[in-house]
Structures are given as structure tokens and as C-alpha cells.
Design an enzyme around this catalytic site. Sequence first.
Site, PDB file in Angstrom:
ATOM      1  CB  THR A   1      -0.935   0.043   1.223  1.00 45.41           C
ATOM      2  OG1 THR A   1      -1.823   1.165   1.094  1.00 45.41           O
ATOM      3  CG2 THR A   1      -0.184   0.181   2.539  1.00 45.41           C
ATOM      4  CG  ASN A   2       2.206   3.640  -2.659  1.00 45.89           C
ATOM      5  OD1 ASN A   2       3.316   3.508  -2.153  1.00 45.89           O
ATOM      6  ND2 ASN A   2       1.933   3.240  -3.896  1.00 45.89           N
TER       7      ASN A   2
ATOM      8  CE  LYS B   1      -6.430   1.297   1.635  1.00 43.83           C
ATOM      9  NZ  LYS B   1      -6.269   0.550   0.369  1.00 43.83           N
TER      10      LYS B   1
ATOM     11  CG  ASP C   1      -9.257  -1.874  -4.118  1.00 44.75           C
ATOM     12  OD1 ASP C   1      -8.522  -0.872  -3.967  1.00 44.75           O
ATOM     13  OD2 ASP C   1     -10.127  -1.931  -5.017  1.00 44.75           O
ATOM     14  CB  THR C   2     -11.177  -0.112   1.373  1.00 45.97           C
ATOM     15  OG1 THR C   2     -10.461  -1.053   2.163  1.00 45.97           O
ATOM     16  CG2 THR C   2     -12.378   0.381   2.170  1.00 45.97           C
TER      17      THR C   2
ATOM     18  N   GLY D   1     -10.284   9.656   4.486  1.00 44.43           N
ATOM     19  CA  GLY D   1     -11.270   9.327   3.458  1.00 44.43           C
ATOM     20  C   GLY D   1     -12.663   9.826   3.809  1.00 44.43           C
TER      21      GLY D   1
ATOM     22  CG  ASP E   1     -12.897   7.387   8.570  1.00 46.83           C
ATOM     23  OD1 ASP E   1     -13.603   6.476   8.096  1.00 46.83           O
ATOM     24  OD2 ASP E   1     -11.738   7.213   8.985  1.00 46.83           O
TER      25      ASP E   1
ATOM     26  CE  LYS F   1     -11.998   3.634  10.073  1.00 44.27           C
ATOM     27  NZ  LYS F   1     -11.192   4.360   9.075  1.00 44.27           N
TER      28      LYS F   1
ATOM     29  NE  ARG G   1      -7.951  -0.397   5.913  1.00 40.21           N
ATOM     30  CZ  ARG G   1      -8.781   0.620   5.694  1.00 40.21           C
ATOM     31  NH1 ARG G   1      -9.227   1.363   6.685  1.00 40.21           N
ATOM     32  NH2 ARG G   1      -9.154   0.920   4.467  1.00 40.21           N
TER      33      ARG G   1
HETATM   34  P1  ITT Z   1      -3.542   1.702  -1.799  1.00 42.14           P
HETATM   35  O1  ITT Z   1      -4.213   1.253  -3.074  1.00 42.14           O
HETATM   36  O2  ITT Z   1      -2.146   2.159  -1.989  1.00 42.14           O
HETATM   37  O3  ITT Z   1      -3.691   0.692  -0.691  1.00 42.14           O
HETATM   38  P2  ITT Z   1      -5.615   3.787  -1.832  1.00 42.14           P
HETATM   39  O4  ITT Z   1      -5.796   5.034  -1.037  1.00 42.14           O
HETATM   40  O5  ITT Z   1      -5.535   3.898  -3.332  1.00 42.14           O
HETATM   41  O6  ITT Z   1      -4.338   3.010  -1.245  1.00 42.14           O
HETATM   42  P3  ITT Z   1      -8.034   2.237  -2.163  1.00 42.14           P
HETATM   43  O7  ITT Z   1      -7.799   2.053  -3.601  1.00 42.14           O
HETATM   44  O8  ITT Z   1      -8.444   1.038  -1.363  1.00 42.14           O
HETATM   45  O9  ITT Z   1      -6.755   2.811  -1.407  1.00 42.14           O
HETATM   46  O10 ITT Z   1      -9.046   3.441  -2.026  1.00 42.14           O
HETATM   47  C1  ITT Z   1     -10.016   3.454  -1.122  1.00 42.14           C
HETATM   48  C2  ITT Z   1     -10.471   4.864  -0.856  1.00 42.14           C
HETATM   49  O11 ITT Z   1     -11.632   4.680  -0.045  1.00 42.14           O
HETATM   50  C3  ITT Z   1      -9.472   5.674  -0.009  1.00 42.14           C
HETATM   51  O12 ITT Z   1      -8.692   6.524  -0.756  1.00 42.14           O
HETATM   52  C4  ITT Z   1     -10.423   6.429   0.935  1.00 42.14           C
HETATM   53  O13 ITT Z   1     -10.861   7.617   0.328  1.00 42.14           O
HETATM   54  C5  ITT Z   1     -11.591   5.494   1.087  1.00 42.14           C
HETATM   55  N1  ITT Z   1     -11.432   4.670   2.283  1.00 42.14           N
HETATM   56  C6  ITT Z   1     -10.820   3.465   2.401  1.00 42.14           C
HETATM   57  N2  ITT Z   1     -10.870   3.015   3.661  1.00 42.14           N
HETATM   58  C7  ITT Z   1     -11.512   3.954   4.373  1.00 42.14           C
HETATM   59  C8  ITT Z   1     -11.865   4.084   5.730  1.00 42.14           C
HETATM   60  O14 ITT Z   1     -11.545   3.153   6.626  1.00 42.14           O
HETATM   61  N3  ITT Z   1     -12.520   5.175   6.107  1.00 42.14           N
HETATM   62  C9  ITT Z   1     -12.858   6.129   5.222  1.00 42.14           C
HETATM   63  N4  ITT Z   1     -12.547   6.101   3.932  1.00 42.14           N
HETATM   64  C10 ITT Z   1     -11.886   5.020   3.490  1.00 42.14           C
END
Ligand code: ITT
Length: 199
Positions: free
Chosen positions: A9-10, A14, A70-71, A151, A153, A173, A179
Amino acid sequence: MKNKLIFATNNKNKLIEIRAILNNKMEICGLKEAGIEVEIPEPHDTLEENATEKSRFIYQLTQTDCFSEDTGLEVFALDGKPGVKSARYAGEECNDAANIAKLLKAMENTENRTAQFKTVMSLMMNGEEIQFTGICKGKIATSLKGENGFGYDPVFIPDGSHLHFAEMTMGEKNNFSHRKKATQLLINYLSEKIWPESK
Ligand code: ITT
């Protein structure tokens, strides 16, 4: 405990959250700390495929066991959007504030505010993949609250609480979090099947 994995991850938030969930049960190393400066592709239409893409990409690059996740935030009234596009909902170069503004606008006159966060975690060990999924159900608030987290939240209220995620401490949380649920399944798997000596 000495077992170590690369977390592909970047996203530094997370990394912070998962380190707190692991509570020293396992050492994890983000991409920057592993000296890997890459933007991992996320070209697919599902969280499952993107999670696989991330862990496979890093496994092929490093030949080292790793995991990714991926979230997405899935909003019922928006047919599951922003979903897999959560990070880029308001455009390729957008930020959290722009994503939230777009979401609240899209839901301006929406009564049904049901939503869920879904995390798909992909573990790649010896070239074999296994996935773990965590879901947190809740609703989208009509305005932002709180300074914590990242994000979406500030606008997400998990079922079972009246607080927005951004009003909670990380520990609070994690009592609800998508997660946390996916990571717990990962921990269970590793400690049953792969590293039983570390139980
Ligand atoms: P990596 O792919 O490098 O892991 P990313 O930021 O691109 O990091 P994602 O593709 O999974 O991660 O994007 C998910 C987006 O969803 C992230 O940028 C947040 O805006 C949101 N997100 C993910 N988890 C969250 C959380 O626990 N609470 C709030 N927003 C969240």
C-alpha cells in the site's frame, strides 16, 4: 513476534490502522519502507480483482510474500457507488474533501442513506493467493463531523453508534471497522495455517 510481511500500500492511514489492529502480532512494512516506489495499478471493476492486482504486482516485483487490500464505500441509493472508484470518485487528482462534497451533493435529496464499507484483503504467499473480506454497515450523514481517520470517515456513521467514524479514536473505529474484520481473518489464517508457532 518476528514474522514479517510487506503490505502493498501507499496509503499511510491504512498502514497506521492495520499496525494498531495487529498490535505487534506481526511486523508489516509499507511500500515506501520497503524501498519500493511504485504506483500500483487498480484497473478493474471490482475490489476483489484490484486487491489481487496489487498483491500479485508486488509479489512479482519482489518475489516476497505480501498482502494488499482494496476498500470501497458502497452506497445503496447510488447503486453501490462510489464503490471500487472510492479513491477517485471526484476525479483522478481529487482529494478526500472533493470526494465527500461530491457524495453529499449526489445524496442531497436522498432519504435512504444506507451504506457500507467493504475491504477485500489479498494475501500472496509462495505465489498462492487467498482473500479475506470485511464489511461495516452504516449510513451516510448529511454533514461532516470529526477530525480523525481519513477518506469518508467524517460522513460515515456505523450501525450501533451515533458517532461519525472521524469522531472516534482509532480503537473505537476498530470496534466496527471493515478493515479490522478483514485483518482479523488474515491474522486467524496466518496463525492457524502458516505460523502456528506464533499463536
Ligand atoms: P492503496 O491502493 O495504496 O492501498 P488507496 O488510497 O488507493 O491506497 P483504495 O484504492 O483502497 O486505497 O481506495 C479506497 C479509498 O476509499 C481511499 O482513498 C479512501 O478515500 C476510502 N477509504 C478506504 N478506507 C476507508 C476508511 O476506513 N474510512 C474512510 N474512507 C476510506
